[in-house]
Motif scaffolding. Sequence first.
Motif, PDB file in Angstrom:
ATOM      1  N   TYR A 225       0.827  -1.206   0.000  1.00 41.73           N
ATOM      2  CA  TYR A 225       0.000   0.000   0.000  1.00 41.73           C
ATOM      3  C   TYR A 225       0.865   1.261   0.000  1.00 41.73           C
ATOM      4  N   ILE A 226       1.980   1.206   0.701  1.00 40.42           N
ATOM      5  CA  ILE A 226       2.905   2.342   0.690  1.00 40.42           C
ATOM      6  C   ILE A 226       3.540   2.483  -0.687  1.00 40.42           C
ATOM      7  N   LYS A 227       3.922   1.369  -1.267  1.00 44.90           N
ATOM      8  CA  LYS A 227       4.522   1.413  -2.602  1.00 44.90           C
ATOM      9  C   LYS A 227       3.542   1.975  -3.624  1.00 44.90           C
ATOM     10  N   LYS A 228       2.292   1.564  -3.529  1.00 40.66           N
ATOM     11  CA  LYS A 228       1.280   2.030  -4.477  1.00 40.66           C
ATOM     12  C   LYS A 228       0.982   3.515  -4.301  1.00 40.66           C
ATOM     13  N   ALA A 229       1.029   4.000  -3.061  1.00 37.05           N
ATOM     14  CA  ALA A 229       0.713   5.404  -2.788  1.00 37.05           C
ATOM     15  C   ALA A 229       1.783   6.351  -3.315  1.00 37.05           C
TER      16      ALA A 229
ATOM     17  N   ILE B 213      12.075   6.506  11.957  1.00 37.37           N
ATOM     18  CA  ILE B 213      12.641   5.174  11.735  1.00 37.37           C
ATOM     19  C   ILE B 213      11.788   4.105  12.413  1.00 37.37           C
ATOM     20  N   ALA B 214      11.458   4.337  13.678  1.00 40.22           N
ATOM     21  CA  ALA B 214      10.646   3.364  14.408  1.00 40.22           C
ATOM     22  C   ALA B 214       9.267   3.217  13.776  1.00 40.22           C
ATOM     23  N   GLY B 215       8.679   4.346  13.377  1.00 44.23           N
ATOM     24  CA  GLY B 215       7.345   4.310  12.785  1.00 44.23           C
ATOM     25  C   GLY B 215       7.311   3.594  11.451  1.00 44.23           C
ATOM     26  N   LEU B 216       8.312   3.847  10.606  1.00 43.98           N
ATOM     27  CA  LEU B 216       8.341   3.207   9.292  1.00 43.98           C
ATOM     28  C   LEU B 216       8.588   1.705   9.409  1.00 43.98           C
ATOM     29  N   LYS B 217       9.378   1.320  10.389  1.00 42.93           N
ATOM     30  CA  LYS B 217       9.596  -0.112  10.606  1.00 42.93           C
ATOM     31  C   LYS B 217       8.318  -0.787  11.100  1.00 42.93           C
ATOM     32  N   SER B 218       7.522  -0.035  11.843  1.00 48.58           N
ATOM     33  CA  SER B 218       6.274  -0.575  12.381  1.00 48.58           C
ATOM     34  C   SER B 218       5.166  -0.615  11.339  1.00 48.58           C
ATOM     35  N   ILE B 219       5.097   0.427  10.519  1.00 47.75           N
ATOM     36  CA  ILE B 219       3.975   0.554   9.585  1.00 47.75           C
ATOM     37  C   ILE B 219       3.991  -0.527   8.509  1.00 47.75           C
ATOM     38  N   VAL B 220       5.168  -1.057   8.227  1.00 46.17           N
ATOM     39  CA  VAL B 220       5.275  -2.035   7.146  1.00 46.17           C
ATOM     40  C   VAL B 220       4.423  -3.275   7.415  1.00 46.17           C
ATOM     41  N   THR B 221       4.224  -3.609   8.680  1.00 45.46           N
ATOM     42  CA  THR B 221       3.402  -4.773   9.018  1.00 45.46           C
ATOM     43  C   THR B 221       1.987  -4.390   9.454  1.00 45.46           C
ATOM     44  N   LYS B 222       1.794  -3.138   9.862  1.00 45.00           N
ATOM     45  CA  LYS B 222       0.491  -2.735  10.398  1.00 45.00           C
ATOM     46  C   LYS B 222      -0.453  -2.142   9.353  1.00 45.00           C
ATOM     47  N   LEU B 223       0.098  -1.565   8.301  1.00 45.00           N
ATOM     48  CA  LEU B 223      -0.746  -0.900   7.308  1.00 45.00           C
ATOM     49  C   LEU B 223      -1.395  -1.933   6.392  1.00 45.00           C
ATOM     50  N   ASP B 224      -2.729  -1.939   6.369  1.00 47.83           N
ATOM     51  CA  ASP B 224      -3.439  -2.956   5.592  1.00 47.83           C
ATOM     52  C   ASP B 224      -4.539  -2.362   4.725  1.00 47.83           C
ATOM     53  N   ARG B 225      -4.388  -1.090   4.348  1.00 44.24           N
ATOM     54  CA  ARG B 225      -5.412  -0.460   3.515  1.00 44.24           C
ATOM     55  C   ARG B 225      -4.771   0.583   2.605  1.00 44.24           C
ATOM     56  N   GLU B 226      -5.482   0.918   1.544  1.00 48.97           N
ATOM     57  CA  GLU B 226      -4.979   1.930   0.626  1.00 48.97           C
ATOM     58  C   GLU B 226      -5.065   3.320   1.251  1.00 48.97           C
ATOM     59  N   PHE B 227      -4.112   4.163   0.905  1.00 48.07           N
ATOM     60  CA  PHE B 227      -4.149   5.575   1.268  1.00 48.07           C
ATOM     61  C   PHE B 227      -3.508   6.333   0.117  1.00 48.07           C
ATOM     62  N   TYR B 228      -3.614   7.676   0.151  1.00 43.73           N
ATOM     63  CA  TYR B 228      -3.271   8.405  -1.069  1.00 43.73           C
ATOM     64  C   TYR B 228      -2.345   9.601  -0.880  1.00 43.73           C
ATOM     65  N   THR B 229      -2.150  10.060   0.352  1.00 42.58           N
ATOM     66  CA  THR B 229      -1.303  11.231   0.570  1.00 42.58           C
ATOM     67  C   THR B 229      -0.377  11.008   1.763  1.00 42.58           C
ATOM     68  N   LEU B 230       0.655  11.837   1.837  1.00 41.30           N
ATOM     69  CA  LEU B 230       1.629  11.737   2.927  1.00 41.30           C
ATOM     70  C   LEU B 230       0.972  11.930   4.288  1.00 41.30           C
ATOM     71  N   SER B 231      -0.153  12.607   4.331  1.00 43.29           N
ATOM     72  CA  SER B 231      -0.825  12.886   5.604  1.00 43.29           C
ATOM     73  C   SER B 231      -1.132  11.607   6.379  1.00 43.29           C
ATOM     74  N   TYR B 232      -1.335  10.505   5.674  1.00 40.37           N
ATOM     75  CA  TYR B 232      -1.626   9.239   6.361  1.00 40.37           C
ATOM     76  C   TYR B 232      -0.408   8.767   7.157  1.00 40.37           C
ATOM     77  N   ILE B 233       0.774   8.899   6.560  1.00 45.74           N
ATOM     78  CA  ILE B 233       2.005   8.532   7.259  1.00 45.74           C
ATOM     79  C   ILE B 233       2.206   9.447   8.468  1.00 45.74           C
TER      80      ILE B 233
END
Length: 217
Positions: free
Chosen positions: A157-161, A189-209
């Motif tokens: 989902y991050i790659k697609k966004a 760094i901690a957040g990006l390492k965490s989000i890779v397994t927790k994010l399970d839906r599409e999003f479209y802008t940086l605001s989601y991160i």
Amino acid sequence: MKRIMATNRSVKGNFNYNNIEKKDKNFMYKNLERSNCYNCDFSGSIFDFVSFRGAHFKSTNFLKCSFKYAEFIGTNLKGSDFKSSIFENAILDSVKLEDTNFKDVKFINTIFLSTDMSKAKNIDINTPGIRIFEEMPKLEISDELRSAVLTAMENKYIKKARVLDTKDGGLNTLNIMLLLENFTEETIIAGLKSIVTKLDREFYTLSYIIKFLNLQE
């Protein structure tokens, strides 16, 4: 105004309208990627957290609209009117602004990247509330942060966004810069390492991160 064309479903939720009136609507979080609108009226509508990537909104009225954390990437806004609108934490990257009117627009921390502003109306490089970059900013980042960004992009989902990389495969240094302006490197760094397994839906802008990282603090 008469609706001529139906919604284009090639991208879920996007628009394909001519001569339609949709005033005072709430389009928050919509993905308007590759939408195509001409001579439409969206006066008074809310476009916060909306992606306009690759969209064409020509000769369209955006009077008194809101664009908080909206992203215009490769968008064609020729002849459109944003009079008295608000852009806050918005990004306009490689946008066509020929005869686009920004009269009485309020800009708050809005970025113009690789965008020719010379043919736009009622805006220039001295307009308050904007930052202008001719190209992606040069940014020195640590190996740890680079690794965390690459790890995050393993999430489909991050790659697609496309919020952390560019179309040519490089890192999106503008968005990484914006993250560093809002968070410590350790938090990112901690957040990006965490989000890779927790994010399970599409999003479209940086605001989601940004929202995700805020919840991690």
